[in-house]
Design a protein around this motif. Structure first.
Motif, mmCIF file in Angstrom:
data_model
loop_
_atom_site.group_PDB
_atom_site.id
_atom_site.type_symbol
_atom_site.label_atom_id
_atom_site.label_comp_id
_atom_site.label_asym_id
_atom_site.label_seq_id
_atom_site.Cartn_x
_atom_site.Cartn_y
_atom_site.Cartn_z
ATOM 1 N N ALA A 93 28.700 -6.125 29.780
ATOM 2 C CA ALA A 93 29.153 -5.016 30.632
ATOM 3 C C ALA A 93 30.624 -4.665 30.415
ATOM 4 O O ALA A 93 30.969 -3.481 30.267
ATOM 5 N N PRO A 94 31.553 -5.647 30.355
ATOM 6 C CA PRO A 94 32.968 -5.313 30.134
ATOM 7 C C PRO A 94 33.378 -5.378 28.666
ATOM 8 O O PRO A 94 34.566 -5.513 28.354
ATOM 9 N N ARG A 95 32.407 -5.297 27.768
ATOM 10 C CA ARG A 95 32.667 -5.543 26.346
ATOM 11 C C ARG A 95 33.765 -4.646 25.772
ATOM 12 O O ARG A 95 34.682 -5.122 25.093
ATOM 13 N N GLU A 96 33.683 -3.358 26.015
ATOM 14 C CA GLU A 96 34.662 -2.438 25.430
ATOM 15 C C GLU A 96 36.051 -2.662 26.012
ATOM 16 O O GLU A 96 37.066 -2.539 25.306
ATOM 17 N N LEU A 97 36.124 -3.001 27.288
ATOM 18 C CA LEU A 97 37.411 -3.295 27.909
ATOM 19 C C LEU A 97 38.012 -4.566 27.312
ATOM 20 O O LEU A 97 39.204 -4.594 26.962
ATOM 21 N N LEU A 98 37.198 -5.607 27.178
ATOM 22 C CA LEU A 98 37.698 -6.868 26.634
ATOM 23 C C LEU A 98 38.108 -6.735 25.173
ATOM 24 O O LEU A 98 39.024 -7.422 24.716
ATOM 25 N N ARG A 99 37.457 -5.856 24.441
ATOM 26 C CA ARG A 99 37.803 -5.663 23.039
ATOM 27 C C ARG A 99 39.257 -5.215 22.873
ATOM 28 O O ARG A 99 39.907 -5.542 21.878
ATOM 29 N N GLN A 100 39.772 -4.483 23.856
ATOM 30 C CA GLN A 100 41.161 -4.046 23.794
ATOM 31 C C GLN A 100 42.129 -5.227 23.863
ATOM 32 O O GLN A 100 43.290 -5.115 23.488
ATOM 33 N N LEU A 101 41.631 -6.362 24.370
ATOM 34 C CA LEU A 101 42.440 -7.579 24.443
ATOM 35 C C LEU A 101 42.102 -8.539 23.302
ATOM 36 O O LEU A 101 42.478 -9.707 23.342
ATOM 37 N N ASP A 102 41.390 -8.034 22.281
ATOM 38 C CA ASP A 102 40.930 -8.858 21.151
ATOM 39 C C ASP A 102 40.004 -9.972 21.608
ATOM 40 O O ASP A 102 39.998 -11.074 21.052
ATOM 41 N N ILE A 103 39.214 -9.682 22.645
ATOM 42 C CA ILE A 103 38.158 -10.589 23.099
ATOM 43 C C ILE A 103 36.831 -9.922 22.732
ATOM 44 O O ILE A 103 36.481 -8.868 23.268
ATOM 45 N N HIS A 104 36.118 -10.526 21.803
ATOM 46 C CA HIS A 104 34.902 -9.927 21.261
ATOM 47 C C HIS A 104 33.687 -10.637 21.857
ATOM 48 O O HIS A 104 33.533 -11.849 21.695
ATOM 49 N N VAL A 105 32.830 -9.891 22.526
ATOM 50 C CA VAL A 105 31.658 -10.454 23.196
ATOM 51 C C VAL A 105 30.393 -9.855 22.577
ATOM 52 O O VAL A 105 30.241 -8.631 22.512
ATOM 53 N N VAL A 106 29.498 -10.733 22.130
ATOM 54 C CA VAL A 106 28.197 -10.303 21.625
ATOM 55 C C VAL A 106 27.148 -11.047 22.450
ATOM 56 O O VAL A 106 26.893 -12.228 22.226
ATOM 57 N N GLY A 107 26.569 -10.354 23.411
ATOM 58 C CA GLY A 107 25.641 -11.002 24.323
ATOM 59 C C GLY A 107 24.197 -10.892 23.912
ATOM 60 O O GLY A 107 23.358 -11.682 24.361
ATOM 61 N N MET A 108 23.873 -9.906 23.053
ATOM 62 C CA MET A 108 22.473 -9.675 22.700
ATOM 63 C C MET A 108 22.365 -9.032 21.331
ATOM 64 O O MET A 108 23.351 -8.495 20.801
ATOM 65 N N VAL A 109 21.178 -9.104 20.779
ATOM 66 C CA VAL A 109 20.875 -8.427 19.522
ATOM 67 C C VAL A 109 20.329 -7.054 19.853
ATOM 68 O O VAL A 109 19.298 -6.920 20.505
ATOM 69 N N ASP A 110 21.029 -6.018 19.447
ATOM 70 C CA ASP A 110 20.525 -4.650 19.605
ATOM 71 C C ASP A 110 21.254 -3.750 18.623
ATOM 72 O O ASP A 110 22.444 -3.873 18.414
ATOM 73 N N GLY A 111 20.525 -2.883 17.988
ATOM 74 C CA GLY A 111 21.141 -1.979 17.032
ATOM 75 C C GLY A 111 21.395 -2.641 15.691
ATOM 76 O O GLY A 111 20.824 -3.671 15.349
ATOM 77 N N PRO A 112 22.288 -2.047 14.888
ATOM 78 C CA PRO A 112 22.537 -2.535 13.526
ATOM 79 C C PRO A 112 23.238 -3.884 13.512
ATOM 80 O O PRO A 112 23.885 -4.291 14.485
ATOM 81 N N LEU A 113 23.126 -4.571 12.389
ATOM 82 C CA LEU A 113 23.740 -5.892 12.250
ATOM 83 C C LEU A 113 25.258 -5.851 12.333
ATOM 84 O O LEU A 113 25.891 -6.868 12.636
ATOM 85 N N GLU A 114 25.843 -4.688 12.067
ATOM 86 C CA GLU A 114 27.302 -4.584 12.070
ATOM 87 C C GLU A 114 27.912 -5.023 13.387
ATOM 88 O O GLU A 114 29.061 -5.471 13.443
ATOM 89 N N LYS A 115 27.143 -4.888 14.463
ATOM 90 C CA LYS A 115 27.648 -5.298 15.772
ATOM 91 C C LYS A 115 28.010 -6.783 15.785
ATOM 92 O O LYS A 115 28.934 -7.203 16.486
ATOM 93 N N GLU A 116 27.284 -7.585 15.016
ATOM 94 C CA GLU A 116 27.483 -9.031 15.023
ATOM 95 C C GLU A 116 28.459 -9.493 13.945
ATOM 96 O O GLU A 116 28.689 -10.698 13.803
ATOM 97 N N ILE A 117 29.030 -8.578 13.168
ATOM 98 C CA ILE A 117 29.977 -8.938 12.110
ATOM 99 C C ILE A 117 31.364 -8.460 12.528
ATOM 100 O O ILE A 117 31.595 -7.267 12.741
ATOM 101 N N LEU A 118 32.287 -9.399 12.664
ATOM 102 C CA LEU A 118 33.634 -9.087 13.132
ATOM 103 C C LEU A 118 34.647 -9.378 12.032
ATOM 104 O O LEU A 118 34.576 -10.415 11.368
#
Length: 407
Positions: A93-118
């Motif tokens: 839920a707060p994923r995009e907000l946390l990303r601004q703090l360089d906190i990367h959260v991947v809670g589920m598999v959905d969409g393309p694999l790129e989501k899981e590659i940082l």
């Protein structure tokens, strides 16, 4: 770079009815101290942040307060994946907000694999680390159910689906590495059960698929991974004897069977694609003790522990031959003038008698689902082949209920 690998915090966990917020807060304070003392730049959290899919406000407060405090630490990147106890939607839920703090959260598999590659970048904006952040892979994420499929077929498809997911995502990450810098280290996170992994009785590792249908071999992970950071098993251990493929384990004891067991987080130092691993021992914030013996032996050991003035949580197993009708009262009186608390009393003599007589000797809140189920199988003298099928059916039902809980 210096990285820290941890997992299985289980914030909000109750230990035999006792809340653990103070103990968990002490661990997070200690973890922050280690990040500062060891100049950790990347924190890897391999799933099971929370103990349930509906964590209370105090558990969530511990989590977000810790992430907020990281902003003033040397840690520049945080990678968090969802575990089987976590709610994927709550974590993300707060994923995009946390990303601004360089906190990367991947809670589920959905969409393309790129989501899981940082691609984690340094202060000069140059890539310094590639991460494959693979959350707990649910049945629906990696395969399609088929009509009239057998449990063996389902297990084979699950294992193949897990292996294929890691193969695809690591191949794509390795291709990206070749384009960016062939010397770039690649770390993969995962939350799963590797065959042969060590567990302890009652340690809370959920067996949603009885019989190990989704356990994969330790050699199943792609060779291009330079360090594999796993969560799910609560005992820190290497995978297939490989020092760069590890479970960090849960930082706090999850059952009395882990009393006195060394808990740790893993400090990683990378030089290019080479990783050195150094365990950091987690202090014991809430001492546990599991005692066994007849009444005299239990009383003697309780008095020895009282002399230390340590606030133990106790589990007592009475193993004497005599039937002590006021056992509970006498044991509780023995600790009444101390800082110790008895959380569980197991009267093994009464239990053996009750099992033979097909009577209940314990309350349900003292037993796990599996323990109740096994008692029923024993009392009703179910044949071993039928037991195997019934255990598999129970696993299917629990998995179905767990998935409905997450929706």
């Amino acid at each position: 770079m210096r990285l820290l690998h941890t997992s299985d915090w289980h914030l909000g966990h109750r230990f035999h009815g006792r809340m653990r917020q103070e103990e968990q807060a002490c661990f997070l304070d200690w973890l922050l101290e280690q990040i500062e003392l060891q100049a950790v730049e990347v924190l890897l959290v391999a799933g099971d942040i929370f103990d349930t899919t509906t964590p209370g406000s105090r558990a969530q407060s511990l989590y977000y307060r810790f992430l907020h405090r990281l902003a003033d630490s040397p840690c520049r990147h945080v990678v968090i994946i969802g575990g089987n106890h976590d709610s994927p939607s709550l974590l993300e839920a707060p994923r995009e907000l946390l990303r601004q703090l360089d906190i990367h959260v991947v809670g589920m598999v959905d969409g393309p694999l790129e989501k899981e590659i940082l691609v984690l970048r340094g202060n000069d904006n140059r890539p310094e680390l590639l991460v494959c952040a693979v959350p707990f892979l649910r049945d629906r994420d990696i395969r399609q159910a088929e009509v009239a499929e057998t449990l063996e077929e389902k297990g084979r498809q699950l294992r193949e689906g897990i292996r294929e997911h890691y193969r695809l995502i690591c191949a794509q990450a390795d291709q990206l590495r070749q384009a960016l810098d062939p010397a770039l280290p690649l770390v993969a996170l995962g939350h799963l059960f590797v065959a042969g992994g060590q567990t302890r009785e009652g340690d809370g590792v959920r067996e949603l698929s009885i019989g190990g249908l989704d356990r994969i071999e330790g050699t199943s992970f792609p060779e291009c991974i330079d360090y594999l950071a796993l969560g799910h098993l609560h005992i820190g251990q290497m995978v297939a004897g490989n020092p760069t493929r590890r479970y960090s384990g849960a930082p706090l004891a999850m059952s009395f069977s882990e009393a006195g067991l060394t808990k740790e987080v893993l400090l990683l130092t990378s030089e290019g694609r080479h990783f050195a691993v150094a365990p950091l021992q987690v202090p014991i914030f809430q001492p546990l003790a599991s005692l066994r013996g007849d009444l005299a032996a239990l009383m003697e050991t309780i008095n020895d522990l009282k002399a230390t003035a340590t606030p133990f949580w106790l589990e007592l197993h009475y193993e004497g031959e005599a039937v002590v009708t006021d056992l509970h009262e006498r044991l509780m009186a023995a600790v009444a003038d101390s800082s110790m608390n008895i959380l569980r009393i197991r009267n093994n003599r009464i239990f053996d008698y009750a099992l033979r007589q097909s009577q209940e000797a314990e309350t349900l809140d003292e037993l796990s689902v599996e323990e109740v189920f096994e008692r029923c199988l024993e009392v009703n003298r179910i044949e071993e082949e039928q037991r195997r099928l019934l255990r598999q059916t129970l696993g299917e039902l629990r998995q179905s209920l767990a998935q409905e809980e997450e929706l």
